[in-house]
Scaffold this motif. Structure first.
Motif, PDB file in Angstrom:
ATOM      1  N   GLN A  74     -12.027 -37.597   1.489  1.00  0.00           N
ATOM      2  CA  GLN A  74     -12.482 -36.466   2.294  1.00  0.00           C
ATOM      3  C   GLN A  74     -11.736 -35.205   1.852  1.00  0.00           C
ATOM      4  O   GLN A  74     -10.517 -35.225   1.666  1.00  0.00           O
ATOM      5  CB  GLN A  74     -12.226 -36.710   3.787  1.00  0.00           C
ATOM      6  N   THR A  75     -12.467 -34.137   1.709  1.00  0.00           N
ATOM      7  CA  THR A  75     -11.857 -32.861   1.326  1.00  0.00           C
ATOM      8  C   THR A  75     -11.365 -32.134   2.569  1.00  0.00           C
ATOM      9  O   THR A  75     -12.128 -31.949   3.534  1.00  0.00           O
ATOM     10  CB  THR A  75     -12.866 -31.978   0.576  1.00  0.00           C
ATOM     11  N   ILE A  76     -10.106 -31.736   2.539  1.00  0.00           N
ATOM     12  CA  ILE A  76      -9.497 -31.028   3.672  1.00  0.00           C
ATOM     13  C   ILE A  76      -8.872 -29.742   3.150  1.00  0.00           C
ATOM     14  O   ILE A  76      -8.166 -29.744   2.127  1.00  0.00           O
ATOM     15  CB  ILE A  76      -8.424 -31.893   4.362  1.00  0.00           C
ATOM     16  N   GLU A 130      16.648 -26.566   2.982  1.00  0.00           N
ATOM     17  CA  GLU A 130      15.474 -27.364   3.324  1.00  0.00           C
ATOM     18  C   GLU A 130      14.252 -26.451   3.304  1.00  0.00           C
ATOM     19  O   GLU A 130      14.365 -25.237   3.467  1.00  0.00           O
ATOM     20  CB  GLU A 130      15.614 -27.989   4.718  1.00  0.00           C
ATOM     21  N   LEU A 131      13.098 -27.072   3.133  1.00  0.00           N
ATOM     22  CA  LEU A 131      11.836 -26.332   3.166  1.00  0.00           C
ATOM     23  C   LEU A 131      11.029 -26.806   4.366  1.00  0.00           C
ATOM     24  O   LEU A 131      10.767 -28.009   4.505  1.00  0.00           O
ATOM     25  CB  LEU A 131      11.052 -26.556   1.876  1.00  0.00           C
ATOM     26  N   LEU A 132      10.668 -25.848   5.225  1.00  0.00           N
ATOM     27  CA  LEU A 132       9.843 -26.157   6.397  1.00  0.00           C
ATOM     28  C   LEU A 132       8.391 -25.872   6.040  1.00  0.00           C
ATOM     29  O   LEU A 132       8.026 -24.749   5.676  1.00  0.00           O
ATOM     30  CB  LEU A 132      10.273 -25.308   7.598  1.00  0.00           C
ATOM     31  N   ILE A 133       7.566 -26.888   6.118  1.00  0.00           N
ATOM     32  CA  ILE A 133       6.140 -26.774   5.804  1.00  0.00           C
ATOM     33  C   ILE A 133       5.362 -26.743   7.120  1.00  0.00           C
ATOM     34  O   ILE A 133       5.453 -27.685   7.923  1.00  0.00           O
ATOM     35  CB  ILE A 133       5.648 -27.941   4.934  1.00  0.00           C
ATOM     36  N   VAL A 134       4.602 -25.695   7.333  1.00  0.00           N
ATOM     37  CA  VAL A 134       3.740 -25.570   8.522  1.00  0.00           C
ATOM     38  C   VAL A 134       2.321 -25.345   8.030  1.00  0.00           C
ATOM     39  O   VAL A 134       2.071 -24.441   7.216  1.00  0.00           O
ATOM     40  CB  VAL A 134       4.185 -24.407   9.432  1.00  0.00           C
ATOM     41  N   CYS A 135       1.378 -26.185   8.505  1.00  0.00           N
ATOM     42  CA  CYS A 135      -0.009 -26.115   8.039  1.00  0.00           C
ATOM     43  C   CYS A 135      -0.967 -25.937   9.221  1.00  0.00           C
ATOM     44  O   CYS A 135      -0.654 -26.304  10.361  1.00  0.00           O
ATOM     45  CB  CYS A 135      -0.392 -27.392   7.284  1.00  0.00           C
ATOM     46  N   PHE A 136      -2.121 -25.377   8.915  1.00  0.00           N
ATOM     47  CA  PHE A 136      -3.229 -25.284   9.868  1.00  0.00           C
ATOM     48  C   PHE A 136      -4.463 -25.839   9.173  1.00  0.00           C
ATOM     49  O   PHE A 136      -4.778 -25.474   8.026  1.00  0.00           O
ATOM     50  CB  PHE A 136      -3.478 -23.843  10.308  1.00  0.00           C
ATOM     51  N   ASN A 137      -5.167 -26.719   9.861  1.00  0.00           N
ATOM     52  CA  ASN A 137      -6.379 -27.312   9.313  1.00  0.00           C
ATOM     53  C   ASN A 137      -7.513 -26.293   9.425  1.00  0.00           C
ATOM     54  O   ASN A 137      -7.981 -25.970  10.512  1.00  0.00           O
ATOM     55  CB  ASN A 137      -6.726 -28.582  10.085  1.00  0.00           C
ATOM     56  N   ILE A 138      -7.935 -25.772   8.280  1.00  0.00           N
ATOM     57  CA  ILE A 138      -8.988 -24.727   8.279  1.00  0.00           C
ATOM     58  C   ILE A 138     -10.264 -25.257   7.635  1.00  0.00           C
ATOM     59  O   ILE A 138     -11.075 -24.481   7.110  1.00  0.00           O
ATOM     60  CB  ILE A 138      -8.495 -23.472   7.538  1.00  0.00           C
ATOM     61  N   THR A 139     -10.438 -26.591   7.667  1.00  0.00           N
ATOM     62  CA  THR A 139     -11.629 -27.180   7.054  1.00  0.00           C
ATOM     63  C   THR A 139     -12.908 -26.656   7.710  1.00  0.00           C
ATOM     64  O   THR A 139     -13.867 -26.274   7.020  1.00  0.00           O
ATOM     65  CB  THR A 139     -11.563 -28.718   7.172  1.00  0.00           C
ATOM     66  N   GLU A 141      -3.747 -21.000   0.825  1.00  0.00           N
ATOM     67  CA  GLU A 141      -4.696 -22.046   1.167  1.00  0.00           C
ATOM     68  C   GLU A 141      -4.763 -23.060   0.016  1.00  0.00           C
ATOM     69  O   GLU A 141      -4.803 -22.674  -1.160  1.00  0.00           O
ATOM     70  CB  GLU A 141      -6.085 -21.456   1.411  1.00  0.00           C
ATOM     71  N   ILE A 142      -4.764 -24.343   0.381  1.00  0.00           N
ATOM     72  CA  ILE A 142      -4.876 -25.394  -0.625  1.00  0.00           C
ATOM     73  C   ILE A 142      -5.940 -26.386  -0.188  1.00  0.00           C
ATOM     74  O   ILE A 142      -6.197 -26.574   1.009  1.00  0.00           O
ATOM     75  CB  ILE A 142      -3.531 -26.121  -0.848  1.00  0.00           C
ATOM     76  N   LYS A 143      -6.557 -27.002  -1.188  1.00  0.00           N
ATOM     77  CA  LYS A 143      -7.580 -28.024  -0.931  1.00  0.00           C
ATOM     78  C   LYS A 143      -7.001 -29.382  -1.328  1.00  0.00           C
ATOM     79  O   LYS A 143      -6.466 -29.535  -2.439  1.00  0.00           O
ATOM     80  CB  LYS A 143      -8.839 -27.733  -1.737  1.00  0.00           C
ATOM     81  N   ILE A 144      -7.092 -30.341  -0.414  1.00  0.00           N
ATOM     82  CA  ILE A 144      -6.536 -31.672  -0.686  1.00  0.00           C
ATOM     83  C   ILE A 144      -7.636 -32.708  -0.538  1.00  0.00           C
ATOM     84  O   ILE A 144      -8.673 -32.476   0.108  1.00  0.00           O
ATOM     85  CB  ILE A 144      -5.358 -32.011   0.252  1.00  0.00           C
TER      86      ILE A 144
END
Length: 606
Positions: free
Chosen positions: A336-338, A355-364, A327-330
């Motif tokens: 806005q903090t996400i 290559e690097l595949l980045i998959v994210c889920f918004n858990i705000t 988990e990362i905070k951006i």
């Protein structure tokens, strides 16, 4: 060569099995069809026989009816009974038609023309009597219509009666013969059905031994060979470059899913140095990524916080081969903090091209919910600690009040009575016997009051019945004493005759809980009748305290936890938890209150 010969042999075997299988199925089908045809034929024959027997029985009835009608016409007073004569003619015609159909067969009635020798003989024997009756009835009717001599009609009547008995006797024999032949047909049909059934069973048994059983063995061998081949194939797959091919196919499948990923996932593809290869549409909207920012690295478009950018660059550098998830905070451009649940998966596109595949889920929202839950937990913990403090202070306060009350009772009651006893003893003058006797009687009464006061004080502290006889006797004594002291009707029922002894700590807690429930009913409910019921099962002891007081609103009491009544209920809840029990409150304003204590016996028995 051997393998080819084996395959040819297996094909021949399967062809033979298939032929045998179809042969068996056709055999069973033919036997079933033949059986059904035979059954239908016999059913048709039986219906015909049943109709013949029915008509034969009807012939006997018609012969009797004709005779009866002739007798009535012979003695009728009417000179020309036309209606009766026409009726006799109709019955006679029906009788002749049925007899002709029985004797010679009928297509309309489905009566057979061919008969057995016995039936042919019986019909030949009955025919003269039948013809005589027909002839006599016709002559009789003609005489009636022509009004000829009645003497001739009397002779004709006697002749009809004589042959009618013979006809009935022979007709009975015909019916009996028909019934006998029908029974023989049914017996023959049953035997035939048994033979067909036995033949069908034989075909099924032969099919089992010569078709199904060999086929089953053959299939088992084939499955074993398939499993063996599968193991060999897996071993070969792991020993060759199949894994590499699977990876390449996976990449191709990922490319084919790009459209769906664009609109459903927060994903992007980046190079090992952090430069962006592609950003999904949904992820681009979240990060406000456009073609004008395409020269930036992944960390730069992800957050404007420099520390976070350094942290993301470090993760990409260190985990580009093994992958990473966390988990990362951006912080976006709108400050806005996400919170993102980010997964980084290394994908080998070509040899030595990563290559690097980045998959994210918004858990705000989830993070917000977690923080809210933590805040509520802290509030609940604080509230619970405050409640425990209040309960503890209430317990101490109750103990102090109880001690003060007992001290006051001893000082004001027992102490004064002892002082009076001392002064009375000192004032006794033995020379004055009469006054001395009066004072001694007074001293006896005062001693009894002192004893009663001492017993009351000790009963409130620890009733002797509880330690001597157990919870049942102590609750019974409690209700009796409180009923005497308050003037209210307080009744106790041991519904299941409970007589077990429990642990002393458990018994004193049950006693205090019951005492508290009764005191609440007396003090707050303003009740006049209180009923205490005790019952038990193998695993549970239950005590119910009912009153007819004014009741209360449960929701209102829950909101007023700091009130005296609210703390009393909370005090009972906390106390019963010490003995692993449960308490239930049920109150209706204006009708009364029920308090139920449930204590598990299996956990507290000695």
């Amino acid at each position: 060569m051997k393998k080819g010969n084996q395959e040819v042999a297996e094909k021949i075997t399967f062809k033979n099995l298939r032929r045998l299988y179809f042969f068996a199925l056709w055999t069973i089908a033919i036997t079933i069809i033949l059986s059904q045809l035979l059954i239908q034929y016999n059913l048709k024959q039986q219906l015909s026989d049943s109709k013949i027997i029915n008509i034969s029985g009807k012939q006997r009835m018609l012969s009797q009816r004709i005779t009866k009608e002739v007798l009535i016409l012979n003695f009728v007073s009417d000179a020309s009974p036309k209606k009766e004569i026409a009726h006799v003619r109709n019955v006679l015609s029906l009788w002749q038609t049925n007899q002709n159909a029985l004797e010679n067969g009928s297509d309309s009635l489905a009566f057979p023309r061919e008969k057995s020798e016995a039936l042919s003989k019986l019909y030949a024997e009955i025919k003269p009597s039948f013809n005589i009756i027909v002839e006599s009835v016709n002559l009789f009717i003609s005489n009636l219509e022509q009004k000829n001599n009645a003497v001739d009609n009397q002779k004709l009547v006697q002749r009809i009666l004589k042959n009618e008995g013979i006809f009935l006797s022979k007709m009975n024999e015909i019916v009996t013969q028909y019934d006998k032949e029908a029974h023989e047909k049914v017996t023959e049909q049953r035997t035939t059905e048994y033979w067909i059934f036995g033949f069908t069973l034989l075909v099924l048994v032969l099919e089992f031994f010569f078709i199904f059983k060999p086929t089953n063995k053959k299939i088992e061998r084939l499955i074993a060979q398939l499993l063996s081949s599968q193991k060999k194939a897996l071993k070969l797959a792991y020993d060759t470059e199949i894994i590499s091919e699977i990876k390449e196919n996976s990449v191709k499948e990922l490319k084919s899913l790009n459209y769906a990923m664009e609109n459903t996932l927060l994903y992007c593809r980046i190079a090992p140095d952090g430069s962006i290869i592609h950003v999904g549409e949904k992820f681009a909207k979240l990060l406000n990524y456009t073609k004008f920012s395409s020269n930036k690295t992944f960390s730069q478009i992800l957050t404007i916080d420099e520390k976070e950018q350094l942290n993301i660059d470090r993760i990409i550098f260190e985990k580009q081969r093994s992958g990473w998830q966390g988990e990362i905070k951006i912080l976006n451009r709108e400050d806005q903090t996400i919170w993102l649940d980010l997964s980084m998966v290394p994908v080998m596109i070509k040899k030595d091209e990563l290559e690097l595949l980045i998959v994210c889920f918004n858990i705000t929202e989830r993070k917000k919910a977690q923080r809210e839950v933590e805040r509520l937990n802290i509030e609940n913990s604080t509230e619970k600690i405050n409640q425990q403090k209040i309960i503890s202070s209430k317990i101490v306060e109750n103990q102090e009040n109880e001690q003060n009350r007992i001290a006051k009772e001893i000082h004001d009651g027992i102490g004064q009575m002892l002082t009076g006893l001392k002064f009375s003893l000192e004032s006794i003058n033995l020379d004055d016997k009469e006054k001395s006797a009066q004072k001694i009687e007074y001293l006896k009464k005062l001693s009894l009051d002192i004893i009663k006061g001492v017993r009351t004080a000790t009963f409130n502290l620890m009733p002797p019945e509880l330690s001597d006889h157990g919870i049942v006797s102590s609750i019974a004594k409690l209700t009796q004493e409180l009923s005497k002291l308050t003037g209210k009707e307080i009744l106790f029922y041991n519904k299941t005759d409970f007589d077990q002894r429990l642990d002393s700590l458990i018994e004193i807690n049950i006693y205090r809980l019951t005492q508290e429930a009764i005191n609440n009913a007396i003090k707050y409910a303003e009740s006049t009748h209180i009923i205490v019921q005790l019952s038990h099962s193998e695993t549970l002891l239950s005590i119910i305290v009912d009153d007819n007081g004014k009741g209360f609103d449960m929701a209102g009491v829950d909101k007023k936890r700091n009130s005296e009544s609210g703390m009393g209920l909370l005090f009972m809840k906390e106390r019963i938890q010490y003995i692993n029990g449960r308490v239930f409150f049920n109150s209706i304003p204006g009708e009364g209150t029920r308090v139920t204590f449930n204590i598990p016996i299996s956990k507290i028995e000695n």
